[in-house]
Design an enzyme around this catalytic site. Sequence first.
Site, short mmCIF file in Angstrom:
data_model
loop_
_atom_site.label_atom_id
_atom_site.label_comp_id
_atom_site.label_asym_id
_atom_site.label_seq_id
_atom_site.Cartn_x
_atom_site.Cartn_y
_atom_site.Cartn_z
N ARG A 48 34.47 57.43 55.55
CA ARG A 48 34.29 56.05 56.02
C ARG A 48 33.88 55.12 54.89
O ARG A 48 33.17 55.52 53.96
CB ARG A 48 33.27 56.02 57.15
CG ARG A 48 33.77 56.77 58.39
CD ARG A 48 32.73 56.89 59.48
NE ARG A 48 33.33 57.50 60.66
CZ ARG A 48 33.43 58.81 60.85
NH1 ARG A 48 32.94 59.64 59.93
NH2 ARG A 48 33.98 59.30 61.94
N GLU A 57 48.65 59.84 59.88
CA GLU A 57 48.72 59.39 61.27
C GLU A 57 49.66 58.20 61.40
O GLU A 57 49.98 57.51 60.42
CB GLU A 57 47.33 59.03 61.80
CG GLU A 57 46.63 57.95 61.02
CD GLU A 57 45.15 57.81 61.42
OE1 GLU A 57 44.48 58.85 61.61
OE2 GLU A 57 44.67 56.68 61.50
N GLN A 96 38.26 53.35 57.14
CA GLN A 96 38.25 54.77 56.81
C GLN A 96 39.46 55.16 55.99
O GLN A 96 40.43 54.40 55.85
CB GLN A 96 38.19 55.60 58.08
CG GLN A 96 39.33 55.35 59.05
CD GLN A 96 39.09 56.03 60.39
OE1 GLN A 96 39.73 57.05 60.67
NE2 GLN A 96 38.21 55.47 61.21
N HIS A 134 41.70 59.05 54.77
CA HIS A 134 41.85 60.48 54.99
C HIS A 134 42.32 61.15 53.71
O HIS A 134 43.09 60.58 52.93
CB HIS A 134 42.86 60.75 56.11
CG HIS A 134 42.56 60.01 57.37
ND1 HIS A 134 41.36 60.14 58.04
CD2 HIS A 134 43.28 59.10 58.08
CE1 HIS A 134 41.37 59.37 59.11
NE2 HIS A 134 42.52 58.72 59.15
N HIS A 167 42.06 51.98 55.96
CA HIS A 167 42.59 51.28 57.12
C HIS A 167 41.50 51.18 58.19
O HIS A 167 40.47 51.87 58.14
CB HIS A 167 43.81 52.01 57.69
CG HIS A 167 43.53 53.42 58.13
ND1 HIS A 167 43.51 54.47 57.24
CD2 HIS A 167 43.25 53.95 59.35
CE1 HIS A 167 43.23 55.59 57.89
NE2 HIS A 167 43.06 55.30 59.17
#
Length: 403
Positions: free
Chosen positions: A283, A133, A96, A98, A264
């Site tokens: 994704r 993240e 995926q 972001h 990642h």
Amino acid sequence: MDRLVTTVRPYAWGSTTAIPGLLGTEPTGEPQAEMWMGAHPGAPSRVDRGDGPVPLDALIDADPRGELGDAVVDRFGPRLPFLLKILAAGTPLSVQVHPDLDQARAGYADEQARGIPADAPDRNYRDPNHKPELICALGPFNGLCGFRPPAEAADLIERLDIGELKPWADLLRARPHGDALREVLAAILTADRDTLAPVVTRAARAAARLAADEPDAPHAAAYAAYARAAEAFPGDPGVIAGMLLNHVTLQPGDALYLGAGIPHAYFDGLGVEIMANSDNVLRCGLTPKHIDVPELLRVVRFEPTAPGVLRPSAPDGPAGEQLYDAPIDEFRLSRHDLDPAAAPRALDHRTPQIVLCVAGHATLTAADGTPLTLGPGESAYLRAGEHATAAGDGTVFRATVRV
């Protein structure tokens, strides 16, 4: 101080044993994937200040400046800007990526304008926020992070000796880095799945054979990881897409920071994860969920990126604090390995914080002397301005905001 009552999310990829092992409880036999600590409306933690359990997001909504402090509200609005998790992967999560903040805002506004329901399976943007993240390993932790140099990816693919994959390996060598990665990823994700599935199966078998025959070879661990991913997702194009990415194994205490546009995946292991408070995920594979290839290609940063393992360092702050220094303001994650023979450690009180114990025991003591003892997997929320110290024999993670 408020002890948090948390929710465990039973996603199918979750480990059946890791979170129970941390908590010292009996496994249920069902996957337990993530324990959420924070105020995300999807599964807010709950606190009890004498009138029964109240969701943390509702508590913050009722008095954002009292809970978060002026600096956080002025910078991020009336919401806790991070979400802390314990993540336990038993099988691979999807590959995926972001979006950055501008992409998230534009994508969210577009899907809102088009009337796509918030829970629609083909929706990309659940909110107008980005989702950087950081994952910190509590034990050996395997995953994928960032693109390999194209020539290295070509070498890895060629060693499988699968004829149908050779044109992609040739393309990785022939084109400039960014163009090569973009064109090969697009080709993998737009190929006919029925035609590609048996190729993925043969590639996975070859990867497993190479890992077994040459366990000390440079890519042995990566081949083994791709083979395990194929066992969980037979025939999935994400197995081949994953070969474009760096395989990384974290040891306890190691961390990865994952910024916008970096593809990642987490394969297996237990870790503490912190992120900006968002659900925006695009994704690339290893999933039965929707893959929006055009939008994915717009968001991904097509450049080789070393995994960049983070190790904690001592900042200019409280003695004994070990900081995982990430280039983001929405969250700040640090670790304290408490020494029972040492003096209690003061916790910076300027911003709201969540303190999570992952080993041993930690006693938080408020300014009025009220104690709160945490065991493994237990956590507490401290509003902005709340003075407290930490003592004990445990290891705690402290999540807060950088302002």
